[in-house]
Design an enzyme around this catalytic site. Structure first.
Site, PDB file in Angstrom:
ATOM      1  N   GLY A  11       7.072  -7.923  11.637  1.00  0.00           N
ATOM      2  CA  GLY A  11       6.648  -8.387  10.325  1.00  0.00           C
ATOM      3  C   GLY A  11       7.786  -9.015   9.540  1.00  0.00           C
ATOM      4  NE  ARG A  13       7.979 -17.162  10.376  1.00  0.00           N
ATOM      5  CZ  ARG A  13       7.498 -18.169  11.097  1.00  0.00           C
ATOM      6  NH1 ARG A  13       6.195 -18.231  11.355  1.00  0.00           N
ATOM      7  NH2 ARG A  13       8.304 -19.103  11.555  1.00  0.00           N
ATOM      8  N   GLY A  14       7.013 -11.183   6.449  1.00  0.00           N
ATOM      9  CA  GLY A  14       6.336 -10.586   5.311  1.00  0.00           C
ATOM     10  C   GLY A  14       7.307 -10.260   4.192  1.00  0.00           C
ATOM     11  CG  LEU A  15       7.355  -8.546  -0.501  1.00  0.00           C
ATOM     12  CD1 LEU A  15       7.945  -9.768  -1.191  1.00  0.00           C
ATOM     13  CD2 LEU A  15       6.353  -7.845  -1.431  1.00  0.00           C
ATOM     14  CB  SER A 108       0.805   2.276   1.633  1.00  0.00           C
ATOM     15  OG  SER A 108       0.236   2.087   0.354  1.00  0.00           O
ATOM     16  CB  SER A 109       2.140   5.171  -2.861  1.00  0.00           C
ATOM     17  OG  SER A 109       1.618   3.979  -3.424  1.00  0.00           O
ATOM     18  CB  CYS A 110      -2.934   3.562  -0.893  1.00  0.00           C
ATOM     19  SG  CYS A 110      -2.902   2.994   0.813  1.00  0.00           S
ATOM     20  CE1 TYR A 137      -2.137  -1.460   4.713  1.00  0.00           C
ATOM     21  CE2 TYR A 137      -1.776  -0.024   2.819  1.00  0.00           C
ATOM     22  CZ  TYR A 137      -1.282  -0.888   3.789  1.00  0.00           C
ATOM     23  OH  TYR A 137       0.059  -1.161   3.830  1.00  0.00           O
ATOM     24  CE  LYS A 141       0.485   0.486   6.631  1.00  0.00           C
ATOM     25  NZ  LYS A 141       1.568   0.000   7.513  1.00  0.00           N
ATOM     26  CB  THR A 165       5.885   3.056  -5.273  1.00  0.00           C
ATOM     27  OG1 THR A 165       4.914   3.017  -6.311  1.00  0.00           O
ATOM     28  CG2 THR A 165       7.070   2.176  -5.626  1.00  0.00           C
ATOM     29  CG  LEU A 167       6.964  -2.264  -1.881  1.00  0.00           C
ATOM     30  CD1 LEU A 167       7.158  -2.518  -0.396  1.00  0.00           C
ATOM     31  CD2 LEU A 167       8.198  -1.607  -2.485  1.00  0.00           C
ATOM     32  CG  HIS A 180      -0.493  -5.659  -3.827  1.00  0.00           C
ATOM     33  ND1 HIS A 180       0.085  -6.166  -2.688  1.00  0.00           N
ATOM     34  CD2 HIS A 180      -1.216  -4.580  -3.430  1.00  0.00           C
ATOM     35  CE1 HIS A 180      -0.263  -5.425  -1.647  1.00  0.00           C
ATOM     36  NE2 HIS A 180      -1.051  -4.459  -2.065  1.00  0.00           N
ATOM     37  CD1 TRP A 203     -10.234  -8.646 -12.942  1.00  0.00           C
ATOM     38  CD2 TRP A 203     -10.260  -7.574 -10.991  1.00  0.00           C
ATOM     39  NE1 TRP A 203     -10.847  -9.465 -12.042  1.00  0.00           N
ATOM     40  CE2 TRP A 203     -10.887  -8.837 -10.837  1.00  0.00           C
ATOM     41  CE3 TRP A 203     -10.165  -6.725  -9.894  1.00  0.00           C
ATOM     42  CZ2 TRP A 203     -11.399  -9.271  -9.620  1.00  0.00           C
ATOM     43  CZ3 TRP A 203     -10.680  -7.152  -8.677  1.00  0.00           C
ATOM     44  CH2 TRP A 203     -11.291  -8.409  -8.540  1.00  0.00           C
ATOM     45  NE  ARG A 210      -2.339   1.594  -9.310  1.00  0.00           N
ATOM     46  CZ  ARG A 210      -3.260   2.426  -9.768  1.00  0.00           C
ATOM     47  NH1 ARG A 210      -2.906   3.449 -10.560  1.00  0.00           N
ATOM     48  NH2 ARG A 210      -4.531   2.277  -9.448  1.00  0.00           N
TER      49      ARG A 210
END
Length: 335
Positions: A11, A13-15, A108-110, A137, A141, A165, A167, A180, A203, A210
């Protein structure tokens, strides 16, 4: 890891993956292995196995994942659970089979229950129902965490799991339909300012809280923990402080310079009421976040301004070229 270690970033190329690559290079690690999606489809078990058998990396950062905000998670539940399960299963298993010395899995924190006590401690995992809008998701994880723990227990595989958390940062996804909250707000406020609008609609009620961590801090923490942590227990990675969505909107409004009003659409979902991580275990390793929220938002908005026309209107190839150019200029070059 030493400076000559071979390190695969899944990954890249991801953030997060691009930030980890940049941090490693800044520290002098030169033997970094990367593959584009075209070169290696992580959903294909046989291809992943061949890659590990051929390259035999010593260390792995598993940052590849299918990610998105509330809308994306809620709209594509099958893809979110299927793709993430396949990616992490293929990589973790192939890493162990090929003799990888250590793997860092990014969760992930989720993963924590919707109504978990705040701040959320690592032991709160699997103590209650998940937030319905991103449970697909989250379940994937959680499976990745348990797979790392199972491979450690049965095979002695050195695999650690980090739970970041929310990002954000340069190179983020600014698509209004599947990004996000922070990058989505940056784009909303920017476009409202450019169009002379009098208000921006956000929204939900604005009351959920957060926590936000700059991606460069996340990269620094990932490398630090790869070097200094080797236990089965998961580790929360955050700043230990949170803001309401309404407060976040005000931070973004100031950074963008929008002078209109903020309106909250209470017909839209809020998601989990609060997601604040307890970072006691993290700070005990000697690490803490360094980039303040206001500074990080200004930096991210500057990146967006430099690339806004291409991000908004360009072809996928143009977007990638702009992304690589921006990362190179910020010292976070990718292959």
């Amino acid at each position: 890891m030493d400076k000559g270690s071979s390190i695969y970033i899944a990954g890249h190329r991801g953030l997060v993956g691009s930030a980890i690559a940049g941090r490693l290079r800044a520290l002098g690690f030169a033997n970094i292995i990367t593959r584009t999606h075209k070169e290696l489809d992580l959903l294909e078990q046989s291809a992943v196995s061949r890659f590990f058998e051929t390259e035999k990396p010593e260390y792995v950062f598993l940052a590849a994942a299918k990610v998105g905000g509330i809308h994306a998670n809620d709209s594509y539940p099958a893809e979110f659970i299927r793709d993430n399960l396949l990616i992490q299963t293929n990589v973790i298993d192939a890493a162990w089979r090929s003799g990888v010395r250590k793997l860092c899995f990014l969760g992930s924190s989720c993963i924590y229950p919707k109504l978990a006590p705040q701040p959320m401690k690592e032991e709160h995992l699997l103590t209650g129902p998940l937030e319905p809008t991103n449970e697909w998701y989250a379940v994937a994880k959680i499976a990745g965490i348990k797979m790392c723990q199972a491979y450690r227990r049965q095979y002695g595989f050195s695999a650690i799991s980090l739970m970041p958390t929310n990002l954000y940062g340069p190179g983020d996804n600014f698509d209004l339909s599947n990004s996000h909250v922070l990058p989505a707000l940056l784009r909303k406020f920017h476009e409202a300012k450019e169009n002379g609008a009098h208000e921006v609609v956000v929204w939900g009620t604005g009351r959920p809280r957060r926590e936000f961590l700059h991606v460069d801090d996340m990269a620094d923490a990932s490398v630090h923990l790869m070097q200094n942590y080797d236990e089965e227990l998961i580790v929360n990675v955050g700043v230990g402080q949170d803001v309401t969505i309404a407060e976040l909107a005000e931070h973004v409004r100031r950074a963008v310079g929008f002078e209109g009003r903020v309106v909250f659409d209470t017909s839209m979902p809020d998601g989990t009421p609060r997601k604040l991580l307890d970072v006691t275990r993290l700070t005990a390793t000697g690490w803490q976040a360094k980039i303040p929220l206001d500074e990080g938002i200004r930096q991210t908005y500057s990146w967006y301004l430099e690339n806004v026309a291409i991000v908004s209107e360009g072809s996928p190839a143009d977007v990638l070229l702009a992304y690589k150019k921006a990362l190179h200029e910020s010292g976070r070059e990718i292959s």
